[in-house]
Design a protein around this motif. Structure first.
Motif, PDB file in Angstrom:
ATOM      1  N   GLY B 327       0.715  -1.318   0.068  1.00 19.44           N
ATOM      2  CA  GLY B 327       0.032  -0.172   0.034  1.00 19.44           C
ATOM      3  C   GLY B 327       0.766   1.173  -0.095  1.00 19.44           C
ATOM      4  N   ASP B 328       2.114   1.199   0.386  1.00 17.78           N
ATOM      5  CA  ASP B 328       2.748   2.469   0.429  1.00 17.78           C
ATOM      6  C   ASP B 328       3.854   2.592  -0.723  1.00 17.78           C
ATOM      7  N   GLY B 329       3.921   1.660  -1.350  1.00 19.50           N
ATOM      8  CA  GLY B 329       5.033   1.973  -2.408  1.00 19.50           C
ATOM      9  C   GLY B 329       4.628   2.917  -3.470  1.00 19.50           C
ATOM     10  N   GLU B 330       5.295   3.542  -4.175  1.00 21.77           N
ATOM     11  CA  GLU B 330       5.338   4.650  -5.171  1.00 21.77           C
ATOM     12  C   GLU B 330       4.720   3.924  -6.562  1.00 21.77           C
ATOM     13  N   LEU B 331       5.391   2.545  -6.639  1.00 19.12           N
ATOM     14  CA  LEU B 331       4.793   1.942  -7.907  1.00 19.12           C
ATOM     15  C   LEU B 331       3.728   0.883  -7.435  1.00 19.12           C
ATOM     16  N   THR B 332       3.770   0.491  -6.277  1.00 16.29           N
ATOM     17  CA  THR B 332       2.851  -0.638  -5.869  1.00 16.29           C
ATOM     18  C   THR B 332       1.552  -0.178  -5.421  1.00 16.29           C
ATOM     19  N   GLN B 333       1.278   0.962  -5.241  1.00 19.06           N
ATOM     20  CA  GLN B 333       0.089   1.456  -4.333  1.00 19.06           C
ATOM     21  C   GLN B 333      -1.022   1.337  -5.324  1.00 19.06           C
ATOM     22  N   ALA B 334      -2.187   0.759  -4.790  1.00 18.50           N
ATOM     23  CA  ALA B 334      -3.412   0.825  -5.857  1.00 18.50           C
ATOM     24  C   ALA B 334      -4.702   1.109  -4.877  1.00 18.50           C
ATOM     25  N   ASP B 335      -5.663   1.409  -5.611  1.00 21.69           N
ATOM     26  CA  ASP B 335      -6.927   1.425  -4.857  1.00 21.69           C
ATOM     27  C   ASP B 335      -7.676   0.150  -4.361  1.00 21.69           C
ATOM     28  N   THR B 336      -7.365  -0.878  -4.931  1.00 21.29           N
ATOM     29  CA  THR B 336      -7.749  -2.141  -4.598  1.00 21.29           C
ATOM     30  C   THR B 336      -6.847  -3.156  -5.086  1.00 21.29           C
ATOM     31  N   TYR B 337      -6.423  -4.165  -4.369  1.00 18.12           N
ATOM     32  CA  TYR B 337      -5.796  -5.372  -5.070  1.00 18.12           C
ATOM     33  C   TYR B 337      -6.788  -6.548  -5.493  1.00 18.12           C
ATOM     34  N   VAL B 338      -7.908  -6.219  -5.639  1.00 19.88           N
ATOM     35  CA  VAL B 338      -8.788  -7.166  -6.149  1.00 19.88           C
ATOM     36  C   VAL B 338      -9.011  -7.208  -7.501  1.00 19.88           C
ATOM     37  N   PRO B 339      -8.864  -8.103  -8.336  1.00 18.62           N
ATOM     38  CA  PRO B 339      -9.282  -8.017  -9.983  1.00 18.62           C
ATOM     39  C   PRO B 339     -10.626  -7.731 -10.082  1.00 18.62           C
ATOM     40  N   PRO B 340     -11.124  -7.524 -11.241  1.00 21.98           N
ATOM     41  CA  PRO B 340     -12.606  -7.420 -11.564  1.00 21.98           C
ATOM     42  C   PRO B 340     -13.077  -8.916 -11.320  1.00 21.98           C
ATOM     43  N   ILE B 341     -13.860  -8.990 -10.558  1.00 23.20           N
ATOM     44  CA  ILE B 341     -14.183 -10.535 -10.441  1.00 23.20           C
ATOM     45  C   ILE B 341     -15.105 -11.180 -11.400  1.00 23.20           C
ATOM     46  N   ALA B 342     -16.208 -10.352 -11.778  1.00 26.66           N
ATOM     47  CA  ALA B 342     -17.034 -11.027 -12.677  1.00 26.66           C
ATOM     48  C   ALA B 342     -16.237 -11.447 -14.260  1.00 26.66           C
ATOM     49  N   MET B 343     -15.672 -10.386 -14.540  1.00 25.77           N
ATOM     50  CA  MET B 343     -14.560 -11.037 -15.610  1.00 25.77           C
ATOM     51  C   MET B 343     -13.854 -12.145 -15.348  1.00 25.77           C
ATOM     52  N   THR B 344     -13.203 -12.170 -14.404  1.00 24.50           N
ATOM     53  CA  THR B 344     -12.397 -13.368 -13.972  1.00 24.50           C
ATOM     54  C   THR B 344     -12.982 -14.437 -13.861  1.00 24.50           C
ATOM     55  N   GLU B 403      -4.895 -11.989 -17.995  1.00 27.90           N
ATOM     56  CA  GLU B 403      -4.442 -10.795 -17.718  1.00 27.90           C
ATOM     57  C   GLU B 403      -5.334  -9.875 -16.936  1.00 27.90           C
ATOM     58  N   VAL B 404      -6.654 -10.077 -17.012  1.00 24.77           N
ATOM     59  CA  VAL B 404      -7.493  -9.463 -15.978  1.00 24.77           C
ATOM     60  C   VAL B 404      -7.525  -9.892 -14.784  1.00 24.77           C
ATOM     61  N   GLY B 405      -7.366 -11.184 -14.111  1.00 29.31           N
ATOM     62  CA  GLY B 405      -6.938 -11.731 -12.942  1.00 29.31           C
ATOM     63  C   GLY B 405      -5.639 -11.215 -12.337  1.00 29.31           C
ATOM     64  N   ARG B 406      -4.892 -10.721 -13.482  1.00 30.70           N
ATOM     65  CA  ARG B 406      -3.460 -10.313 -12.760  1.00 30.70           C
ATOM     66  C   ARG B 406      -3.638  -8.888 -12.070  1.00 30.70           C
ATOM     67  N   GLN B 407      -4.759  -8.043 -12.643  1.00 31.87           N
ATOM     68  CA  GLN B 407      -4.843  -6.688 -12.131  1.00 31.87           C
ATOM     69  C   GLN B 407      -5.060  -6.634 -10.568  1.00 31.87           C
ATOM     70  N   PRO B 408      -4.676  -5.524  -9.912  1.00 27.32           N
ATOM     71  CA  PRO B 408      -4.073  -4.343 -10.664  1.00 27.32           C
ATOM     72  C   PRO B 408      -2.560  -4.168 -11.071  1.00 27.32           C
ATOM     73  N   TRP B 409      -2.157  -5.455 -11.015  1.00 26.89           N
ATOM     74  CA  TRP B 409      -0.550  -5.457 -11.481  1.00 26.89           C
ATOM     75  C   TRP B 409      -0.273  -5.472 -12.885  1.00 26.89           C
ATOM     76  N   VAL B 410       0.771  -4.780 -13.259  1.00 33.35           N
ATOM     77  CA  VAL B 410       1.407  -5.234 -14.610  1.00 33.35           C
ATOM     78  C   VAL B 410       2.457  -6.173 -14.321  1.00 33.35           C
ATOM     79  N   VAL B 411       3.075  -5.834 -13.335  1.00 36.27           N
ATOM     80  CA  VAL B 411       4.018  -6.752 -12.963  1.00 36.27           C
ATOM     81  C   VAL B 411       3.655  -7.329 -11.259  1.00 36.27           C
ATOM     82  N   PHE B 412       3.588  -8.409 -11.222  1.00 30.51           N
ATOM     83  CA  PHE B 412       2.724  -8.901  -9.910  1.00 30.51           C
ATOM     84  C   PHE B 412       3.727  -8.314  -8.766  1.00 30.51           C
ATOM     85  N   GLY B 413       3.407  -7.577  -7.989  1.00 32.19           N
ATOM     86  CA  GLY B 413       4.056  -7.179  -6.619  1.00 32.19           C
ATOM     87  C   GLY B 413       5.055  -6.264  -6.868  1.00 32.19           C
ATOM     88  N   GLU B 414       5.059  -5.914  -8.097  1.00 32.65           N
ATOM     89  CA  GLU B 414       6.417  -4.945  -8.322  1.00 32.65           C
ATOM     90  C   GLU B 414       5.884  -3.448  -8.799  1.00 32.65           C
TER      91      GLU B 414
END
Lengths: 368, 479
Positions: B327-344, B403-414
C-alpha cells in the motif's frame, strides 16, 4: 570495446540490414506503376506480378530486421526504446498502418484476380512503399538532428522524455532525410530489379536507376551537408563523403551495365549513411534539440548482465540467421521475366462476371 | 476515459485480435507440415493436395498474424513507456530473442515453402514447413516467458541506484514455474484450434461433396482430414486439460488472488474445510449472498492444490495482506488489490467450456464418420461453423482471465498498471490510435474471413505431379 558500444554498433548493423534489404523491396513497390510499361492491362499486370515475385520470398524476412532493431533497442537500451517510441507516437502509428496495409497487399494481391481487388492492394503496396521509407528517414534523421526533450529521474538515473508534438518532428532537415531515404530506396530497388529480371523490365529499370540515382545523389549531398554542419564530427564527414562516392560509383556502374556493382554501390551508400548517423549520435542515443537534454547511451542502457546475455545470443544466432537468409537468396537467384509466370491471366473486371463465365464454361463442358 | 483506460483498451483490442491468428498459425503449420511429409513418405496424392490446400488457408491467416504482431513489438514503448523503462532490462531480452530466433526463421522459411515448389528438393521443401512450425513454437516460448515474468517475476532484483528491475538470472526467467505450465497449456490449445479447423473444413467439404455428388477421391481425402482433425482435437484437448490443471496449482501458489477471483471466493474457508467450485452463478458475484446454481464441493481445493482438503485463500484475506505489504510503495500502491471479479469468474468458465465443447464435438465426429458414414443432418453445419470459432475464442477467454486476473498489477508485486503508462502520450493520441487500429483491424477481419471462405469453397486443387523446374521453364508458383 565495452558492451554499450557493442550494442550501439549492433543497432547500426540492424538498421543497415533493414534499410539495405527492405530498401530494395520498397523500391520495387514504388517502381510498379513506372515499370509496368504501356502495354495492355494483361501485359502490365504480368509485369507487376513479375516484379513482385522477385521480392516475394524475401520481403517478409527483410522486414524482420526492423522488428529486431525494435526488440534489440528495447533489450539493450530500454530508455531509448521508451523515449523514442512514445515520443514519435503518431508518426509511428502512421508507419505501422502503412506497413500493415503494404504487407497485406503483398500477401493478398495475388489471391484473387478481380480488378478492384488487385487495384486496391496495388495502391496499398505502392503507397506503402513510398510512405514507409519516408517515415523511417524522418524518424532516424530526427534522432540525429535532435528532439525537444526534458529531463526526468528514475532512482538516480537521469533519462529524457519527449516533450514536443507531431509537428516538432516535421523540421526541414528531417523531411529532407525522409525524402533522401525514399529516393535512395527507389534507386536501390531499380538496381535490384535490373539484377533480378530479364527483358523489358530490366532495360527500363536500368534507365530509371540513372535518373533516380542522380536525384538521390543531389538530395543525399544536401542532407549530409546540412546534418554535418549541425552535428558533424571528422569521422562522420569522412563516412558521408565515402557514402557520396559510393553512390556516384553506383550510378556509373549502372550506366555501364554492371548491375551487380550498381546494387552493391547503393547498398554501401545506405549502410554508410546509417554509420554516419550513428557517428553523429554517439555518445547519445537521442540528441536533444537546442538546449534540450540529450539521452545518453550510458543512461539509456541495460545492465551489464543483460547486455552480456544478449551479446552471446547475438554472437551465436546472428551468423545462423545470416546463413539461412543467404541460402534463401541463393535458392531464388534466377532472373525472372513475364515468361516465367506459371499462368498468365487477365485481370477480371469483377467477381460476378467471373462466376458467370465459370458457370457457363461448366455448363458447356457438361453439355459435351 | 483517461489515458490509462484508453491505453488498456487499445492493448486489449490489439492483443486479443492478434491472438485470433496466432493459434491458427501454430496449430495449422504443424498439420500442413505433417501432410507434406506424409505425401513424401506414402505418395498418397490426397496428402499433397491437402498440404497445398491447407497451406493456402495457412498463408491467408499468417498474413494477419504477422501484421498485427508488428504492432505488438512497438506498443510497449508507445503506450507503456514507464513500464518499458522499469522492466526493459528483463522484458526486452525475450522480445529481442523472439525476433532474432523466431521471426527470421518463420518468415524466411515460409518464403521458401511458398515459393519453393519445383525449386527445392522435396524432402528439404517439406522440412521448411517444419522449420516454420519450430519458429512459431520458439516465438511462443519467448513471448510467454515475457508474460510469465509479469505474472510471477523471478530472476531479477531491484537496483536501488537506478530504481529499475534488473536481470539477475536469465535462466530463471526462461524457466519460470508459471512459464513451464503456461507454455504447454497455450501450445496444446493451439493444436486444438488447428485440429478443430481441419476437422471442420474436412467435414464441411465431405458433406458438400456427398450432397453434390463430387468425386469419390475428394470425399476420401476430406474424410481423412475431418478424422485427423478430430483426433488432434481430442489429443490436444487432453493436453490442454492436464496442463491447465497443473497451471491451476502453480497459480494458487504464486497468484492466489487470481485463483480466488476465478471462483469469487471471498472468505478463506475455516481451517479443516475445503473450497467448493461453482459451475454457474446467477447472482451475487459482488460477494453478497451468491446464488450458485451447481456447486461441486471441494473441487476448487482440488483444482488449486491437488488435494480435496487443500486450503485455498479467499479474496478478503489476500486483499488485507496486499494492502499491508504494497500500500505504501510508489509503484505498488493501488485503490484495490482485487481484480474485476465477474470478468475473471466468467472468462475462466467460458475458457473451460469451449475446450470441453470442442473435445465433445471431436469425439462425436469420430463416431459419426465411423466406417463410411457421413453425418448429413442440417444442424451439423452449425457445429462446423461453431467449433473452430469456439476454440479460438477459448484462447481469448483464457487470456482475458489471465490478464484481468493479474490486475491491478502489470508486474505482480512490483508495478501497478496505473503507474506504467506513457506520460508523454495524450488522450487525443491514444483515442486516435485506438480508433485507427480498431477500424483497420475490423476491415481486415472482414477481408480475411471472406477470402478464407472463398478458398474453402474452392477446395483442394486437382493433383498435379510435382516436378523440379529447369532454369528457363515457368515457375510452379508466383505472385
Amino acid at each position: 570495446m565495452d558492451l554499450i558500444t557493442v550494442w550501439f554498433v549492433l543497432l547500426a548493423v540492424l538498421w543497415t540490414g533493414y534499410l539495405v534489404l527492405e530498401g530494395f523491396d520498397f523500391g520495387v513497390g514504388m517502381l510498379l506503376p513506372v515499370l509496368e510499361g504501356k502495354g495492355s492491362e494483361v501485359e502490365r499486370d504480368d509485369k507487376r506480378r513479375t516484379m513482385l515475385t522477385t521480392i516475394g520470398p524475401h520481403w517478409d524476412g527483410n522486414e524482420v530486421w526492423l522488428l529486431t532493431a525494435g526488440g534489440a533497442t528495447f533489450a539493450a537500451f530500454p530508455h531509448w526504446y521508451a523515449t523514442m517510441f512514445s515520443g514519435m507516437y503518431l508518426a509511428l502509428l502512421l508507419l505501422l498502418v502503412t506497413l500493415i496495409l503494404r504487407n497485406m497487399g503483398l500477401e493478398y494481391r495475388h489471391k484473387r484476380t478481380d480488378r478492384l481487388w488487385v487495384r486496391r492492394w496495388d495502391l496499398a503496396i505502392v503507397g506503402g512503399s513510398f510512405i514507409a521509407p519516408f517515415l523511417v528517414g524522418v524518424a532516424l534523421t530526427n534522432l540525429v538532428a535532435g528532439l525537444p526533450m526534458t529531463e526526468h529521474t528514475m532512482g538516480t538515473t537521469k533519462y529524457t522524455e519527449f516533450d514536443g508534438s507531431l509537428l516538432s518532428l516535421l523540421t526541414p532537415v528531417a523531411l529532407l532525410g525522409g525524402l533522401t531515404v525514399t529516393v535512395l530506396c527507389l534507386a536501390h530497388g531499380a538496381h535490384f530489379l535490373a539484377l533480378k529480371t530479364t527483358g523489358e523490365i530490366r532495360e527500363q529499370a536500368r534507365r530509371i536507376a540513372t535518373t533516380a540515382g542522380l536525384v538521390s545523389a543531389v538530395l543525399a549531398v544536401t542532407l549530409f551537408v546540412s546534418l554535418g554542419m549541425q552535428r558533424g564530427t571528422p569521422a562522420a564527414w569522412v563516412v558521408m563523403a565515402v557514402a557520396a562516392v559510393a553512390l556516384l560509383a553506383a550510378i556509373a556502374a549502372n550506366a555501364k551495365g554492371a548491375e551487380g556493382r550498381a546494387f552493391i554501390g547503393t547498398s554501401a551508400t545506405i549502410g554508410l549513411t546509417v554509420v554516419s548517423y550513428f557517428l553523429m549520435l554517439s555518445p547519445n542515443a537521442i540528441n536533444g534539440r537546442g538546449d534540450s537534454a540529450d539521452l545518453t547511451l550510458a543512461a539509456a542502457a541495460s545492465s551489464p548482465m543483460t547486455l552480456t546475455i544478449m551479446t552471446w545470443a547475438a554472437a551465436v544466432f546472428t551468423p545462423i540467421m545470416i546463413g539461412y537468409t543467404l541460402w534463401s537468396y541463393w535458392i531464388f537467384r534466377r532472373r525472372l521475366s513475364v515468361e516465367h509466370l506459371p499462368q498468365r491471366h487477365a485481370v477480371k473486371a469483377d467477381v460476378k462476371a467471373d462466376a458467370e463465365a465459370e458457370a457457363g464454361a461448366q455448363a458447356s463442358a457438361e453439355a459435351h | 476515459m483517461d489515458v490509462l483506460d484508453l491505453a488498456r483498451w487499445q492493448f486489449a483490442i490489439t492483443t486479443v485480435y492478434h491472438f485470433f491468428f496466432v493459434p491458427v498459425t501454430i496449430g495449422l503449420s504443424a498439420i500442413v507440415a505433417w501432410y507434406h511429409s506424409r505425401w513424401i513418405r506414402t505418395r498418397n496424392e490426397d496428402h499433397l493436395r491437402m498440404a497445398k490446400f491447407l497451406g493456402k488457408l495457412f498463408t491467408i491467416n499468417f498474413a494477419l498474424g504477422l501484421v498485427t504482431g508488428i504492432v505488438q513489438e512497438f506498443q510497449f514503448g508507445m503506450n507503456w513507456s514507464t513500464y518499458s523503462r522499469f522492466v526493459g532490462d528483463i522484458f526486452g531480452a525475450p522480445l529481442a530473442l523472439e525476433a532474432l530466433l523466431a521471426f527470421f526463421l518463420e518468415s524466411t522459411f515460409l518464403g521458401l515453402w511458398i515459393f519453393g515448389w519445383g525449386r527445392i528438393p522435396e524432402r528439404l521443401h517439406a522440412a521448411t514447413m517444419w522449420i516454420v512450425h519450430i519458429g512459431t513454437l520458439l516465438s511462443a516460448y519467448f513471448i510467454l516467458a515475457a508474460n510469465s515474468f509479469m505474472q510471477h517475476p523471478v530472476g531479477y532484483r531491484i537496483n536501488p541506484v537506478t530504481g529499475r528491475a534488473e536481470m539477475a538470472d536469465f535462466w530463471a526467467v526462461l524457466t519460470n514455474p508459471v512459464q513451464l505450465v503456461a507454455f504447454p497449456h497455450v501450445i496444446t490449445a493451439c493444436y486444438l484450434v488447428g485440429g478443430a479447423l481441419v476437422m471442420a473444413v474436412g467435414l464441411h467439404k465431405l458433406r458438400q461433396g456427398t450432397a453434390k455428388g463430387g468425386p469419390s477421391a475428394d470425399r476420401r481425402m476430406y474424410r481423412h482430414a475431418a478424422r485427423l482433425g478430430a483426433v488432434v482435437v481430442l489429443v490436444a484437448g487432453m493436453g490442454v486439460a492436464i496442463s491447465g490443471d497443473l497451471q491451476g496449482k502453480v497459480m494458487t501458489e504464486v497468484q492466489p488472488m487470481k485463483m480466488a477471483a476465478a471462483e469469487a471466493l471471498y472468505d478463506t474457508p475455516p481451517a479443516g474445510e475445503c473450497a467448493p467450485f461453482s459451475v454457474l452463478t446467477i447472482a451475487g458475484l459482488g460477494g453478497e449472498n451468491p446464488k450458485h446454481v451447481i456447486e461441486i464441493p471441494c473441487l476448487l481445493s482440488f483444482l488449486g492444490t491437488g488435494s480435496f482438503d487443500g486450503q485455498v485463500r479467499g479474496i478478503a484475506d489476500l486483499e488485507a495482506e496486499y494492502r499491508e505489504s504494497f500500500g505504501d510503495g510508489e509503484l505498488t500502491q493501488a485503490d484495490t488489490y482485487v481484480p474485476p471479479i465477474a470478468m475473471t469468474y466468467w472468462n475462466f468458465r467460458l475458457m473451460m467450456a469451449t475446450g470441453f465443447f470442442a473435445m465433445a464435438v471431436g469425439a462425436w465426429v469420430l463416431w459419426a464418420t465411423r466406417k463410411d458414414r457421413i453425418p448429413m443432418q442440417r444442424w451439423v453445419f452449425g457445429l462446423i461453423v461453431l467449433t473452430p470459432i469456439a476454440t479460438v475464442l477459448g484462447h481469448s477467454f483464457g487470456w482475458i482471465f489471465t490478464e484481468v486476473g493479474r490486475q491491478p498489477w502489470v508486474v505482480f508485486g512490483e508495478m501497478a498498471t496505473h503507474t506504467a503508462v506513457s506520460p508523454s502520450v495524450g488522450t487525443a493520441d491514444v483515442w486516435t490510435s485506438m480508433l485507427v487500429f480498431t477500424a483497420l483491424y475490423g476491415g481486415l477481419a472482414v477481408v480475411e474471413v471472406r477470402l478464407l471462405l472463398d478458398y474453402i469453397r474452392r477446395g483442394a486443387e486437382p493433383f498435379e505431379a510435382p516436378r523440379l523446374v529447369e532454369d528457363d521453364q515457368p515457375l510452379e508458383f508466383s505472385y
